[in-house]
Design an enzyme around this catalytic site. Structure first.
Site, mmCIF file in Angstrom:
data_model
loop_
_atom_site.group_PDB
_atom_site.id
_atom_site.type_symbol
_atom_site.label_atom_id
_atom_site.label_comp_id
_atom_site.label_asym_id
_atom_site.label_seq_id
_atom_site.Cartn_x
_atom_site.Cartn_y
_atom_site.Cartn_z
ATOM 1 N N PHE A 141 0.902 -1.135 0.192
ATOM 2 C CA PHE A 141 -0.172 0.008 0.014
ATOM 3 C C PHE A 141 0.971 1.391 0.149
ATOM 4 O O PHE A 141 1.631 1.399 0.941
ATOM 5 C CB PHE A 141 -1.035 -0.028 1.147
ATOM 6 N N ASP A 226 9.424 2.912 2.080
ATOM 7 C CA ASP A 226 7.957 3.727 2.323
ATOM 8 C C ASP A 226 7.865 3.382 3.838
ATOM 9 O O ASP A 226 7.232 2.431 4.227
ATOM 10 C CB ASP A 226 7.010 3.128 1.549
ATOM 11 N N LYS A 255 2.377 11.037 7.195
ATOM 12 C CA LYS A 255 1.615 11.031 8.342
ATOM 13 C C LYS A 255 2.055 11.584 9.445
ATOM 14 O O LYS A 255 1.642 12.850 9.754
ATOM 15 C CB LYS A 255 1.293 9.235 8.543
HETATM 16 C C1 LIG Z 1 -0.944 5.888 4.326
HETATM 17 C C2 LIG Z 1 0.132 5.584 3.391
HETATM 18 C C3 LIG Z 1 0.491 6.247 2.295
HETATM 19 C C4 LIG Z 1 -0.373 7.282 1.692
HETATM 20 O O1 LIG Z 1 -0.351 8.516 2.381
HETATM 21 P P1 LIG Z 1 -1.625 9.475 2.179
HETATM 22 O O2 LIG Z 1 -1.072 10.527 2.876
HETATM 23 O O3 LIG Z 1 -2.823 9.035 2.594
HETATM 24 O O4 LIG Z 1 -1.745 9.701 0.580
HETATM 25 C C5 LIG Z 1 1.528 5.724 1.851
HETATM 26 N N1 LIG Z 1 2.244 4.632 2.105
HETATM 27 C C6 LIG Z 1 2.090 4.097 3.400
HETATM 28 C C7 LIG Z 1 2.673 2.863 3.780
HETATM 29 C C8 LIG Z 1 0.822 4.541 3.926
HETATM 30 O O5 LIG Z 1 0.738 3.670 5.076
#
Ligand SMILES: *Cc1c(COP(=O)(O)O)cnc(C)c1O
Length: 397
Positions: A141, A226, A255
């Protein structure tokens, strides 16, 4: 009609139905405690998917936001602002990298990492432009843009959104042999989450990140981590990559970077990589805005000062040991690191989520069968004990 009911009806009437929220209305909050318009109290054990590592309305973060609000909120990158340099320096210190590039959402930071990798591949590695390949993992994700869903294996996230961005190859998460096989002379990067949060708190086999990193180095391929969800102490280290002793070429961050107040994201890398950007080649109107930067500076300060990684580790170990006492043969696995914990059921976990809510605990199932518990790292032990009692009550069969 109750206020909550009214809010829910209005939201469903006027809002696109791209979410199906649990039926709890947040009206006010402090740290782990949320109240709905009727004054009922809940424990927030999701923390906006780790954006609220500092809890709701952390007083120092709120103060930093208020101070900056009264002074300057937006400059755009057409000009300098007096906060951004300090923010960049601080994020470089925290990541150990030489440069950062600010954006707003996690998805934008992921996109930025992909653009960086492609440009680096073309300019530095010498891959013909248009031939660059990036390797991704199954069940990943990384966000919701067209390009990002192009590298997703989740049919629900992709259906109806074609044509997709080409240039991605998928390997099984945790499989180094497949990574080796997938690499060719056009491969510019490998991107992965150290723990797959959305997939259900999936921890890869021990050594996967370390070996994958080595394979990338041998083949002149960028290793992109990520850490949007796992970063900033959530898993008991400042970054989850530390569990494998890996320092990625590019960190993708978001985040919690905005303290749960404002969207702040970034990538961090050294100059030999981020140096590929020249004026006019990438940007964002709100990226690097002084309001976000001011809140984020304070957030990073607090992370280090209060030793959040240790807090998350200790509280996470405590939480997990207590959750393991639950007796329910519907539960097939309990796993996690720090305060990122997954409880996997052998069936759809939604009915259990409902029971949790009825007991004042907010959490949500992900990929149907796993309930993710990720409370603010600032949760007090007394609150955790009370929440644990409620969780035990809800999840015991
Ligand atoms: C939440 C998330 C994203 C995307 O972040 P948004 O602020 O919702 O665009 C990307 N990578 C990971 C691992 C995430 O948990």
């Amino acid at each position: 009609m109750g206020k909550s009911k009214e809010v829910i009806q209005k939201t469903e009437k006027y809002g696109a139905h791209n979410y199906k929220p649990k039926e709890v209305v947040f009206d006010a909050a402090a740290n782990v405690n949320v109240t709905n318009p009727e004054g009922e109290k809940f424990y927030d054990m999701l923390s906006a998917y780790s954006a609220l590592n500092f809890g709701h309305n952390h007083p120092e973060l709120i103060q930093a936001a208020k101070d900056q609000l009264d002074k300057l909120t937006l400059s755009s990158r057409a000009f300098y602002n007096s906060v951004l340099g300090d923010w960049m320096e601080k994020l470089c210190e925290l990541t150990g990298k030489e440069m950062v590039l600010p954006m707003n959402t996690g998805a934008e930071a992921v996109e930025t990492a992909l653009k960086t990798a492609r440009k680096w591949g073309n300019f530095v590695k010498g891959v013909e432009d248009g031939k660059q390949e990036i390797i991704v993992c199954s069940e990943n994700f990384h966000g919701r843009t067209i390009t990002i869903v192009s590298m997703s294996t989740d049919e629900e996230a992709r259906k109806g959104y074609g044509p997709f961005t080409p240039g991605f190859k998928v390997i099984e998460y945790g499989n180094v042999e497949q990574l080796k096989e997938a690499i060719n002379e056009n491969t510019v990067a490998f991107i992965a989450e150290p723990i797959q949060g959305e997939a259900g708190v999936i921890i890869p086999p021990a050594g996967f990140f370390k070996k994958a990193y080595e394979v990338c180095k041998e083949n002149n391929v960028l290793f992109i981590a990520d850490e949007v969800q796992t970063g900033f102490a959530r898993t008991g280290n400042m970054f989850a990559c530390e569990y494998e002793g890996v320092v990625p070429d590019i960190y993708v961050l978001g985040k919690a970077l905005g303290g749960g107040i404002i969207a702040v994201s970034a990538i961090a890398a050294n100059e030999d990589i981020l140096g590929v950007f020249k004026p006019g080649t990438h940007g964002s109107t709100f990226g690097g805005n002084p309001l976000g930067a001011a809140v984020s500076i304070k957030a990073m300060e607090i992370l280090v000062r209060d030793n959040y990684p240790k807090m998350a580790k200790d509280k996470g170990d405590y939480f997990m040991s207590k959750i393991r006492e639950i007796k329910n043969d519907d539960i097939v696995d309990i796993r996690g690191r720090g305060l990122l914990v997954g409880v996997e059921f052998k069936m759809d976990a939604a009915p259990y989520v409902k029971k949790l809510m009825a007991n004042g605990v907010l959490a949500k199932e992900t990929h149907e069968r796993t309930i993710r518990f990720a409370p603010p790292i600032t949760i007090a032990y007394e609150e955790m004990d009370d929440a644990i009692e409620r969780i035990k009550k809800a999840l015991t069969k």
